[in-house]
Motif scaffolding. Sequence first.
Motif, PDB file in Angstrom:
ATOM      1  N   CYS A  85     -28.787 -51.877  68.168  1.00 48.13           N
ATOM      2  CA  CYS A  85     -28.428 -53.177  67.589  1.00 48.13           C
ATOM      3  C   CYS A  85     -27.586 -53.014  66.330  1.00 48.13           C
ATOM      4  O   CYS A  85     -26.662 -53.803  66.077  1.00 48.13           O
ATOM      5  CB  CYS A  85     -29.690 -53.989  67.293  1.00 48.13           C
ATOM      6  SG  CYS A  85     -30.551 -54.539  68.788  1.00 48.13           S
ATOM      7  N   ALA A  86     -27.862 -51.992  65.541  1.00 44.95           N
ATOM      8  CA  ALA A  86     -27.070 -51.741  64.328  1.00 44.95           C
ATOM      9  C   ALA A  86     -25.633 -51.366  64.697  1.00 44.95           C
ATOM     10  O   ALA A  86     -24.680 -51.848  64.073  1.00 44.95           O
ATOM     11  CB  ALA A  86     -27.722 -50.653  63.486  1.00 44.95           C
ATOM     12  N   PHE A  87     -25.456 -50.520  65.717  1.00 49.55           N
ATOM     13  CA  PHE A  87     -24.092 -50.187  66.141  1.00 49.55           C
ATOM     14  C   PHE A  87     -23.392 -51.413  66.711  1.00 49.55           C
ATOM     15  O   PHE A  87     -22.194 -51.612  66.492  1.00 49.55           O
ATOM     16  CB  PHE A  87     -24.086 -49.013  67.125  1.00 49.55           C
ATOM     17  CG  PHE A  87     -24.080 -47.683  66.428  1.00 49.55           C
ATOM     18  CD1 PHE A  87     -22.919 -47.192  65.837  1.00 49.55           C
ATOM     19  CD2 PHE A  87     -25.231 -46.926  66.344  1.00 49.55           C
ATOM     20  CE1 PHE A  87     -22.910 -45.975  65.179  1.00 49.55           C
ATOM     21  CE2 PHE A  87     -25.239 -45.702  65.688  1.00 49.55           C
ATOM     22  CZ  PHE A  87     -24.069 -45.223  65.105  1.00 49.55           C
ATOM     23  N   HIS A  91     -19.963 -53.147  64.945  1.00 54.34           N
ATOM     24  CA  HIS A  91     -18.863 -52.837  65.858  1.00 54.34           C
ATOM     25  C   HIS A  91     -17.505 -53.248  65.289  1.00 54.34           C
ATOM     26  O   HIS A  91     -16.527 -52.497  65.412  1.00 54.34           O
ATOM     27  CB  HIS A  91     -19.107 -53.487  67.220  1.00 54.34           C
ATOM     28  CG  HIS A  91     -18.172 -53.003  68.267  1.00 54.34           C
ATOM     29  ND1 HIS A  91     -17.034 -53.690  68.623  1.00 54.34           N
ATOM     30  CD2 HIS A  91     -18.192 -51.877  69.026  1.00 54.34           C
ATOM     31  CE1 HIS A  91     -16.398 -53.020  69.565  1.00 54.34           C
ATOM     32  NE2 HIS A  91     -17.074 -51.919  69.826  1.00 54.34           N
ATOM     33  N   ALA A  92     -17.412 -54.417  64.681  1.00 52.49           N
ATOM     34  CA  ALA A  92     -16.122 -54.883  64.140  1.00 52.49           C
ATOM     35  C   ALA A  92     -15.631 -53.948  63.036  1.00 52.49           C
ATOM     36  O   ALA A  92     -14.441 -53.612  62.987  1.00 52.49           O
ATOM     37  CB  ALA A  92     -16.246 -56.312  63.616  1.00 52.49           C
ATOM     38  N   GLU A  93     -16.530 -53.498  62.169  1.00 56.34           N
ATOM     39  CA  GLU A  93     -16.139 -52.565  61.102  1.00 56.34           C
ATOM     40  C   GLU A  93     -15.673 -51.237  61.683  1.00 56.34           C
ATOM     41  O   GLU A  93     -14.684 -50.657  61.225  1.00 56.34           O
ATOM     42  CB  GLU A  93     -17.317 -52.310  60.157  1.00 56.34           C
ATOM     43  CG  GLU A  93     -17.723 -53.507  59.330  1.00 56.34           C
ATOM     44  CD  GLU A  93     -19.051 -53.245  58.648  1.00 56.34           C
ATOM     45  OE1 GLU A  93     -19.027 -52.751  57.505  1.00 56.34           O
ATOM     46  OE2 GLU A  93     -20.096 -53.508  59.284  1.00 56.34           O
ATOM     47  N   LEU A  94     -16.392 -50.742  62.691  1.00 59.40           N
ATOM     48  CA  LEU A  94     -16.017 -49.477  63.317  1.00 59.40           C
ATOM     49  C   LEU A  94     -14.676 -49.598  64.038  1.00 59.40           C
ATOM     50  O   LEU A  94     -13.830 -48.703  63.943  1.00 59.40           O
ATOM     51  CB  LEU A  94     -17.122 -49.016  64.271  1.00 59.40           C
ATOM     52  CG  LEU A  94     -18.407 -48.580  63.562  1.00 59.40           C
ATOM     53  CD1 LEU A  94     -19.589 -48.591  64.510  1.00 59.40           C
ATOM     54  CD2 LEU A  94     -18.222 -47.214  62.929  1.00 59.40           C
ATOM     55  N   ASN A 122     -21.756 -54.119  72.736  1.00 65.44           N
ATOM     56  CA  ASN A 122     -20.302 -54.225  72.852  1.00 65.44           C
ATOM     57  C   ASN A 122     -19.650 -52.843  72.880  1.00 65.44           C
ATOM     58  O   ASN A 122     -18.538 -52.656  72.427  1.00 65.44           O
ATOM     59  CB  ASN A 122     -19.741 -55.079  71.714  1.00 65.44           C
ATOM     60  CG  ASN A 122     -20.385 -54.755  70.370  1.00 65.44           C
ATOM     61  OD1 ASN A 122     -21.055 -53.739  70.226  1.00 65.44           O
ATOM     62  ND2 ASN A 122     -20.194 -55.618  69.397  1.00 65.44           N
ATOM     63  N   PHE A 123     -20.365 -51.877  73.402  1.00 60.04           N
ATOM     64  CA  PHE A 123     -19.869 -50.517  73.593  1.00 60.04           C
ATOM     65  C   PHE A 123     -20.540 -49.947  74.832  1.00 60.04           C
ATOM     66  O   PHE A 123     -21.538 -50.481  75.311  1.00 60.04           O
ATOM     67  CB  PHE A 123     -20.137 -49.637  72.357  1.00 60.04           C
ATOM     68  CG  PHE A 123     -21.572 -49.621  71.906  1.00 60.04           C
ATOM     69  CD1 PHE A 123     -22.490 -48.727  72.452  1.00 60.04           C
ATOM     70  CD2 PHE A 123     -22.024 -50.505  70.931  1.00 60.04           C
ATOM     71  CE1 PHE A 123     -23.815 -48.717  72.041  1.00 60.04           C
ATOM     72  CE2 PHE A 123     -23.343 -50.498  70.517  1.00 60.04           C
ATOM     73  CZ  PHE A 123     -24.237 -49.603  71.067  1.00 60.04           C
ATOM     74  N   GLU A 124     -19.975 -48.850  75.334  1.00 62.74           N
ATOM     75  CA  GLU A 124     -20.496 -48.249  76.557  1.00 62.74           C
ATOM     76  C   GLU A 124     -21.668 -47.314  76.262  1.00 62.74           C
ATOM     77  O   GLU A 124     -21.661 -46.580  75.282  1.00 62.74           O
ATOM     78  CB  GLU A 124     -19.394 -47.461  77.268  1.00 62.74           C
ATOM     79  CG  GLU A 124     -18.287 -48.348  77.803  1.00 62.74           C
ATOM     80  CD  GLU A 124     -17.210 -47.550  78.499  1.00 62.74           C
ATOM     81  OE1 GLU A 124     -17.471 -47.072  79.630  1.00 62.74           O
ATOM     82  OE2 GLU A 124     -16.120 -47.416  77.917  1.00 62.74           O
ATOM     83  N   ARG A 178     -24.160 -45.801  57.818  1.00 62.17           N
ATOM     84  CA  ARG A 178     -23.771 -44.478  57.302  1.00 62.17           C
ATOM     85  C   ARG A 178     -22.493 -43.988  57.969  1.00 62.17           C
ATOM     86  O   ARG A 178     -21.643 -43.368  57.324  1.00 62.17           O
ATOM     87  CB  ARG A 178     -24.897 -43.469  57.529  1.00 62.17           C
ATOM     88  CG  ARG A 178     -26.097 -43.677  56.635  1.00 62.17           C
ATOM     89  CD  ARG A 178     -27.179 -42.624  56.864  1.00 62.17           C
ATOM     90  NE  ARG A 178     -26.656 -41.285  56.669  1.00 62.17           N
ATOM     91  CZ  ARG A 178     -26.972 -40.230  57.422  1.00 62.17           C
ATOM     92  NH1 ARG A 178     -27.833 -40.348  58.419  1.00 62.17           N
ATOM     93  NH2 ARG A 178     -26.458 -39.048  57.176  1.00 62.17           N
ATOM     94  N   VAL A 179     -22.341 -44.249  59.265  1.00 65.16           N
ATOM     95  CA  VAL A 179     -21.129 -43.859  59.980  1.00 65.16           C
ATOM     96  C   VAL A 179     -19.930 -44.625  59.435  1.00 65.16           C
ATOM     97  O   VAL A 179     -18.860 -44.038  59.183  1.00 65.16           O
ATOM     98  CB  VAL A 179     -21.287 -44.086  61.501  1.00 65.16           C
ATOM     99  CG1 VAL A 179     -19.958 -43.933  62.220  1.00 65.16           C
ATOM    100  CG2 VAL A 179     -22.324 -43.127  62.075  1.00 65.16           C
ATOM    101  N   VAL A 180     -20.075 -45.921  59.221  1.00 67.79           N
ATOM    102  CA  VAL A 180     -18.989 -46.734  58.663  1.00 67.79           C
ATOM    103  C   VAL A 180     -18.564 -46.158  57.315  1.00 67.79           C
ATOM    104  O   VAL A 180     -17.366 -45.978  57.046  1.00 67.79           O
ATOM    105  CB  VAL A 180     -19.406 -48.217  58.527  1.00 67.79           C
ATOM    106  CG1 VAL A 180     -18.416 -48.993  57.667  1.00 67.79           C
ATOM    107  CG2 VAL A 180     -19.547 -48.862  59.903  1.00 67.79           C
TER     108      VAL A 180
END
Length: 188
Positions: A85-87, A91-94, A122-124, A178-180
């Motif tokens: 859910c966090a990813f 998603h828009a930021e990534l 919204n990703f595979e 953290r990834v962003v």
Amino acid sequence: MNRFNPEQLPANLPAPEDDGASSHLIGKPLPDVTLTSTSGASVNLSNKTGWLVIYCYPLTGKPGMSLPDQWDSIPGARGCTPQACAFRDHHAELSALDATVFAISTQTSSYQLEMASRLHLNFEVLSDADLQFSSALNLPMMQVADMTLNRRLTMICNESTIRQVHYPVFPPDQDAARVVEWLRQHHQ
């Protein structure tokens, strides 16, 4: 088997410790392995260009379904749904950072499809049920209730090469942020 709410993290989850099982990954090329996606396509991550965020997770639950006994006591096991859910929510930021997100688990695509649909991802999500991807990279794994599962790990890749690894990932619901942040600092 314990009943649970997959969208909430218990306050007393044990934090995983870094056992060094991912120290070999930075600089490695992504393996030439084809995985089945929840989109119905076959995906070979080694053929993808640009920034990729690939997070591996152990096992997503389903509402009303039980997880393996003592699941919450296994460091790093609980939290797959909050992480997904966090990813989704970041998603828009990534995407603005030119990053494409993929999730990988050892569950089958049909199992993953239910979760992806229910959570409106919204990703595979890619199935590594035969362990080809995980084995090729020698990813950290665990055995739980006769299942071979990924330990939670996130790889940030550029041009099919692993540039950054988050391992262990804890708490899982903060991994996407953290990834962003990492991509903002290293995006060119």
